[in-house]
Design a protein around this motif. Sequence first.
Motif, PDB file in Angstrom:
ATOM      1  N   GLY A   4       0.790  -1.231   0.000  1.00 57.17           N
ATOM      2  CA  GLY A   4       0.000   0.000   0.000  1.00 57.17           C
ATOM      3  C   GLY A   4       0.820   1.278   0.000  1.00 57.17           C
ATOM      4  N   ILE A   5       2.145   1.186   0.112  1.00 56.36           N
ATOM      5  CA  ILE A   5       2.997   2.378   0.079  1.00 56.36           C
ATOM      6  C   ILE A   5       2.975   2.966  -1.332  1.00 56.36           C
TER       7      ILE A   5
ATOM      8  N   LYS B 184       3.503   2.536  -7.468  1.00 58.88           N
ATOM      9  CA  LYS B 184       3.796   3.208  -8.735  1.00 58.88           C
ATOM     10  C   LYS B 184       4.800   2.442  -9.588  1.00 58.88           C
ATOM     11  N   ASP B 185       5.563   1.560  -8.971  1.00 57.07           N
ATOM     12  CA  ASP B 185       6.661   0.879  -9.652  1.00 57.07           C
ATOM     13  C   ASP B 185       6.357  -0.613  -9.797  1.00 57.07           C
TER      14      ASP B 185
ATOM     15  N   GLN C 170       8.518  -3.138  -8.179  1.00 59.56           N
ATOM     16  CA  GLN C 170       8.409  -3.311  -6.734  1.00 59.56           C
ATOM     17  C   GLN C 170       7.124  -4.025  -6.331  1.00 59.56           C
ATOM     18  N   TRP C 171       5.978  -3.631  -6.934  1.00 53.15           N
ATOM     19  CA  TRP C 171       4.720  -4.207  -6.453  1.00 53.15           C
ATOM     20  C   TRP C 171       4.463  -5.627  -6.943  1.00 53.15           C
ATOM     21  N   ILE C 172       5.027  -6.017  -8.084  1.00 49.18           N
ATOM     22  CA  ILE C 172       4.795  -7.381  -8.583  1.00 49.18           C
ATOM     23  C   ILE C 172       5.365  -8.437  -7.626  1.00 49.18           C
TER      24      ILE C 172
ATOM     25  N   GLU D  31     -10.056  -8.695  -5.606  1.00 42.83           N
ATOM     26  CA  GLU D  31     -10.631  -7.500  -6.211  1.00 42.83           C
ATOM     27  C   GLU D  31      -9.572  -6.540  -6.745  1.00 42.83           C
ATOM     28  N   ASP D  32      -8.322  -6.817  -6.468  1.00 38.47           N
ATOM     29  CA  ASP D  32      -7.233  -5.947  -6.919  1.00 38.47           C
ATOM     30  C   ASP D  32      -7.044  -6.087  -8.428  1.00 38.47           C
ATOM     31  N   LYS D  33      -7.083  -4.973  -9.146  1.00 40.81           N
ATOM     32  CA  LYS D  33      -6.953  -4.992 -10.607  1.00 40.81           C
ATOM     33  C   LYS D  33      -5.550  -5.441 -11.039  1.00 40.81           C
ATOM     34  N   ASN D  34      -4.561  -5.179 -10.197  1.00 44.80           N
ATOM     35  CA  ASN D  34      -3.188  -5.570 -10.546  1.00 44.80           C
ATOM     36  C   ASN D  34      -3.013  -7.083 -10.599  1.00 44.80           C
TER      37      ASN D  34
END
Length: 347
Positions: free
Chosen positions: A275-276, A281-282, A285-287, A315-318
């Motif tokens: 959630g940071i 944005k990156d 990092q989030w994958i 429910e997360d689109k990512n």
Amino acid sequence: SVLDPTETTRHSFSAWSHTFPLYSFPLGFRVATSKMEENLDAAVDSILNVEKQMRLAGDVAGTRKAVIDILELCYKARAWKTLNDQIVLLSKRRGQLKQAVTAMVQKAMQYIDDTPDIETRIELIKTLNNVSAGKIYVEIERARLIKKLAKIKEEQGLISEAADLMQEIAVETFGAMAKTEKIAFILDQVRLCLDRQDYVQAQILSRKISPRVFDADASKGKKKPKEGDNVVEEAPADIPSLLELKRIYYELMIRYHSHNNDYLEICRSYKAIYGIPSVKKDPAQWIPVLRKICWYLVLSPHDPMQSSLLNSTLEDKNLSELPNFQYELCFECSSTICIISFFYWII
């Protein structure tokens, strides 16, 4: 009263005053500063006489200036033993002013990184630590000194000694220390406890930090302190921002919960990192973080918290960027529903 130089003092400086610049003191007293090591004792003694007069007269500015100049003389001469001796001497002089001690400790801390070797550095830190011990008005400086000494011990491989040193200081009681510096100090305490596998103490220390502190809106301006409130000092430049500290905190919590195989708490920690804003944005990092969220969700035992995290993650689109992980979570969710339905049917 105005201090007039005596003939003795005038004679002691006459031999070398033409070589070195004069230093102006309050009340018209002028003394020469020397870079030559053989003249250091004479120069220090002269300034000590000035310091005594200023201190007895209650002149804060004059006393502070005198003690700082003594330290500067020792530093320029690279007389580290004399510097340590003068710090102790000045701090113990009768009726020494708090402002002078504070200025002296802060000034000497600037010399730590310029010490010629690690032994001299440790000796200077220990001297300043002993001088500041038990003095509330230099408690922040003492905490920073302990942190420097603990870092040296850690670099030497003495993890237990470093952890014990850090635990001597309870920064959560320091009203004048910046919030980010407090959090960074406590996180170092937790990290050192984890490094020496003291998980009980690591948990105790981690509870001094409320996770809600990381959700504070940093964009809001600071409130002006009311009259009588402690003035909060600015954090040093090397202290991470609040969001960077948030990531460090949850990474340490992952280390702690991994020891107990608490997969649900590990998942929640990764969820907090996910959630940071800088992480979201990156994709680089989030994958990886989202993958670990999925892994530990599947490993977690079913309970209401796990079910809630499972649904929110689905429910997360990512998650569409990770089709295999999405399939696993859907399978986990459907299996859970089937099991619940089965037991409901039996009952």
